[in-house]
Write a protein that holds these residues in place. Structure first.
Motif, PDB file in Angstrom:
ATOM      1  N   HIS A  66       0.863  -1.179   0.000  1.00  0.00           N
ATOM      2  CA  HIS A  66       0.000   0.000   0.000  1.00  0.00           C
ATOM      3  C   HIS A  66       0.897   1.225   0.000  1.00  0.00           C
ATOM      4  O   HIS A  66       1.960   1.220   0.618  1.00  0.00           O
ATOM      5  CB  HIS A  66      -0.916   0.000   1.219  1.00  0.00           C
ATOM      6  N   TRP A  67       0.486   2.278  -0.708  1.00  0.00           N
ATOM      7  CA  TRP A  67       1.304   3.473  -0.851  1.00  0.00           C
ATOM      8  C   TRP A  67       0.563   4.687  -0.329  1.00  0.00           C
ATOM      9  O   TRP A  67      -0.648   4.808  -0.479  1.00  0.00           O
ATOM     10  CB  TRP A  67       1.669   3.682  -2.316  1.00  0.00           C
ATOM     11  N   ALA A  68       1.323   5.602   0.270  1.00  0.00           N
ATOM     12  CA  ALA A  68       0.775   6.848   0.786  1.00  0.00           C
ATOM     13  C   ALA A  68       1.827   7.940   0.624  1.00  0.00           C
ATOM     14  O   ALA A  68       3.003   7.658   0.378  1.00  0.00           O
ATOM     15  CB  ALA A  68       0.404   6.682   2.258  1.00  0.00           C
ATOM     16  N   VAL A  69       1.398   9.178   0.774  1.00  0.00           N
ATOM     17  CA  VAL A  69       2.299  10.327   0.704  1.00  0.00           C
ATOM     18  C   VAL A  69       2.322  10.977   2.076  1.00  0.00           C
ATOM     19  O   VAL A  69       1.266  11.304   2.635  1.00  0.00           O
ATOM     20  CB  VAL A  69       1.825  11.336  -0.365  1.00  0.00           C
ATOM     21  N   TYR A  70       3.517  11.147   2.623  1.00  0.00           N
ATOM     22  CA  TYR A  70       3.664  11.773   3.934  1.00  0.00           C
ATOM     23  C   TYR A  70       3.501  13.282   3.781  1.00  0.00           C
ATOM     24  O   TYR A  70       4.133  13.901   2.929  1.00  0.00           O
ATOM     25  CB  TYR A  70       5.035  11.438   4.524  1.00  0.00           C
ATOM     26  N   VAL A  71       2.623  13.872   4.609  1.00  0.00           N
ATOM     27  CA  VAL A  71       2.368  15.313   4.508  1.00  0.00           C
ATOM     28  C   VAL A  71       2.823  16.073   5.752  1.00  0.00           C
ATOM     29  O   VAL A  71       2.615  17.279   5.841  1.00  0.00           O
ATOM     30  CB  VAL A  71       0.875  15.602   4.201  1.00  0.00           C
ATOM     31  N   GLY A  72       3.438  15.401   6.702  1.00  0.00           N
ATOM     32  CA  GLY A  72       3.973  16.062   7.884  1.00  0.00           C
ATOM     33  C   GLY A  72       3.140  15.843   9.127  1.00  0.00           C
ATOM     34  O   GLY A  72       1.986  15.405   9.052  1.00  0.00           O
ATOM     35  N   ASP A  73       3.732  16.099  10.272  1.00  0.00           N
ATOM     36  CA  ASP A  73       3.073  15.986  11.581  1.00  0.00           C
ATOM     37  C   ASP A  73       2.476  14.606  11.842  1.00  0.00           C
ATOM     38  O   ASP A  73       1.458  14.473  12.518  1.00  0.00           O
ATOM     39  CB  ASP A  73       1.980  17.048  11.739  1.00  0.00           C
ATOM     40  N   GLY A  74       3.082  13.564  11.265  1.00  0.00           N
ATOM     41  CA  GLY A  74       2.606  12.201  11.500  1.00  0.00           C
ATOM     42  C   GLY A  74       1.438  11.778  10.630  1.00  0.00           C
ATOM     43  O   GLY A  74       0.859  10.722  10.843  1.00  0.00           O
ATOM     44  N   TYR A  75       1.081  12.572   9.611  1.00  0.00           N
ATOM     45  CA  TYR A  75      -0.069  12.260   8.755  1.00  0.00           C
ATOM     46  C   TYR A  75       0.355  11.877   7.339  1.00  0.00           C
ATOM     47  O   TYR A  75       1.388  12.343   6.847  1.00  0.00           O
ATOM     48  CB  TYR A  75      -1.024  13.459   8.667  1.00  0.00           C
ATOM     49  N   VAL A  76      -0.451  11.029   6.720  1.00  0.00           N
ATOM     50  CA  VAL A  76      -0.276  10.667   5.314  1.00  0.00           C
ATOM     51  C   VAL A  76      -1.581  10.902   4.570  1.00  0.00           C
ATOM     52  O   VAL A  76      -2.656  10.921   5.175  1.00  0.00           O
ATOM     53  CB  VAL A  76       0.149   9.190   5.132  1.00  0.00           C
ATOM     54  N   VAL A  77      -1.468  11.065   3.267  1.00  0.00           N
ATOM     55  CA  VAL A  77      -2.631  11.120   2.386  1.00  0.00           C
ATOM     56  C   VAL A  77      -2.536   9.890   1.496  1.00  0.00           C
ATOM     57  O   VAL A  77      -1.472   9.599   0.936  1.00  0.00           O
ATOM     58  CB  VAL A  77      -2.646  12.423   1.555  1.00  0.00           C
ATOM     59  N   HIS A  78      -3.637   9.164   1.398  1.00  0.00           N
ATOM     60  CA  HIS A  78      -3.636   7.932   0.601  1.00  0.00           C
ATOM     61  C   HIS A  78      -5.028   7.665   0.054  1.00  0.00           C
ATOM     62  O   HIS A  78      -6.000   8.323   0.428  1.00  0.00           O
ATOM     63  CB  HIS A  78      -3.148   6.753   1.448  1.00  0.00           C
ATOM     64  N   VAL A  79      -5.103   6.688  -0.837  1.00  0.00           N
ATOM     65  CA  VAL A  79      -6.377   6.275  -1.426  1.00  0.00           C
ATOM     66  C   VAL A  79      -6.880   5.055  -0.664  1.00  0.00           C
ATOM     67  O   VAL A  79      -6.132   4.107  -0.452  1.00  0.00           O
ATOM     68  CB  VAL A  79      -6.199   5.924  -2.923  1.00  0.00           C
ATOM     69  N   ALA A  80      -8.125   5.107  -0.239  1.00  0.00           N
ATOM     70  CA  ALA A  80      -8.701   4.004   0.529  1.00  0.00           C
ATOM     71  C   ALA A  80     -10.120   3.724   0.034  1.00  0.00           C
ATOM     72  O   ALA A  80     -10.806   4.623  -0.443  1.00  0.00           O
ATOM     73  CB  ALA A  80      -8.724   4.354   2.004  1.00  0.00           C
ATOM     74  N   PRO A  81     -10.567   2.469   0.139  1.00  0.00           N
ATOM     75  CA  PRO A  81     -11.921   2.131  -0.289  1.00  0.00           C
ATOM     76  C   PRO A  81     -12.966   2.808   0.585  1.00  0.00           C
ATOM     77  O   PRO A  81     -12.671   3.186   1.723  1.00  0.00           O
ATOM     78  CB  PRO A  81     -11.982   0.607  -0.152  1.00  0.00           C
ATOM     79  N   PRO A  82     -14.180   2.952   0.076  1.00  0.00           N
ATOM     80  CA  PRO A  82     -15.231   3.630   0.849  1.00  0.00           C
ATOM     81  C   PRO A  82     -15.802   2.737   1.937  1.00  0.00           C
ATOM     82  O   PRO A  82     -16.947   2.327   1.885  1.00  0.00           O
ATOM     83  CB  PRO A  82     -16.278   3.961  -0.206  1.00  0.00           C
TER      84      PRO A  82
END
Length: 196
Positions: free
Chosen positions: A50-66
């Protein structure tokens, strides 16, 4: 005869085991590499990455199912069964769970990454948006690579796509035909495959 079912208090062994799991998980997260904003995070699930993008402060942005059901197994089953997903911003530790992860900007040598601030800004804009999902052509790895490099690419699906191509044309006959013949063959193949 009557059976009386009593609720047993938590055993000491079970409490100790749960504490051990929590400590090991938190200890493992401390040992992980410290990501920088804009880094790609590769999370090692059991049967896929699974892949995500780190955006800082311990958070990531990623694609997830609904799905509101937490868990990697549910997410992987849901993602292969649906054609839409949502872009989510979540804590890295919640997305990773007990799985391993690493910072993996593997295409930095082939593609010039955008500036970290641009990557984070674009990722933040997409949070809570619906994402057209396809396991082979538009998945979480495509999403992460497009944010960092502007290139939609998924290395983990390449073997599947090659196999699929080989199954469609096991003898390589499509390559020997003219473009008109290839388009006729593909349309015939599509019709016959759909009928099955």
């Amino acid at each position: 005869m009557r059976f009386i079912i009593q609720k047993k208090p938590l055993s000491t062994n079970r409490v100790i085991k749960e504490l051990e799991v929590a400590l090991i998980t938190n200890f493992f997260l401390v040992l992980q590499p410290k990501p920088q904003p804009g880094d790609l995070i590769e999370i090692f699930r059991r049967f896929y990455r699974h892949w995500a993008v780190y955006v800082g402060d311990g958070y990531v942005v990623h694609v997830a199912p609904p799905s509101n059901i937490p868990g990697a197994l549910v997410a992987s089953i849901m993602s292969s069964a649906v054609d839409k997903a949502f872009v989510k911003k979540q804590r890295l530790r919640d997305v990773v769970g007990r799985d391993k992860y690493e910072v993996n900007n593997k295409h930095d040598d082939k593609h010039k990454p955008f500036k970290p601030s641009e990557i984070v800004q674009q990722a933040e804009k997409l949070v809570d948006k619906e994402f057209s999902y396809n396991l082979f052509s538009n998945n979480c790895e495509h999403f992460a690579n497009e944010l960092r490099y502007g290139v939609r690419r998924s290395d983990q699906t390449l073997p599947c796509l090659r196999f699929r191509r080989q199954m469609r044309d096991p003898h390589g006959t499509l390559k020997k035909r003219s473009s008109h013949q290839r388009s006729w063959w593909r349309s015939w193949w599509t019709r016959s495959s759909a009928a099955v």
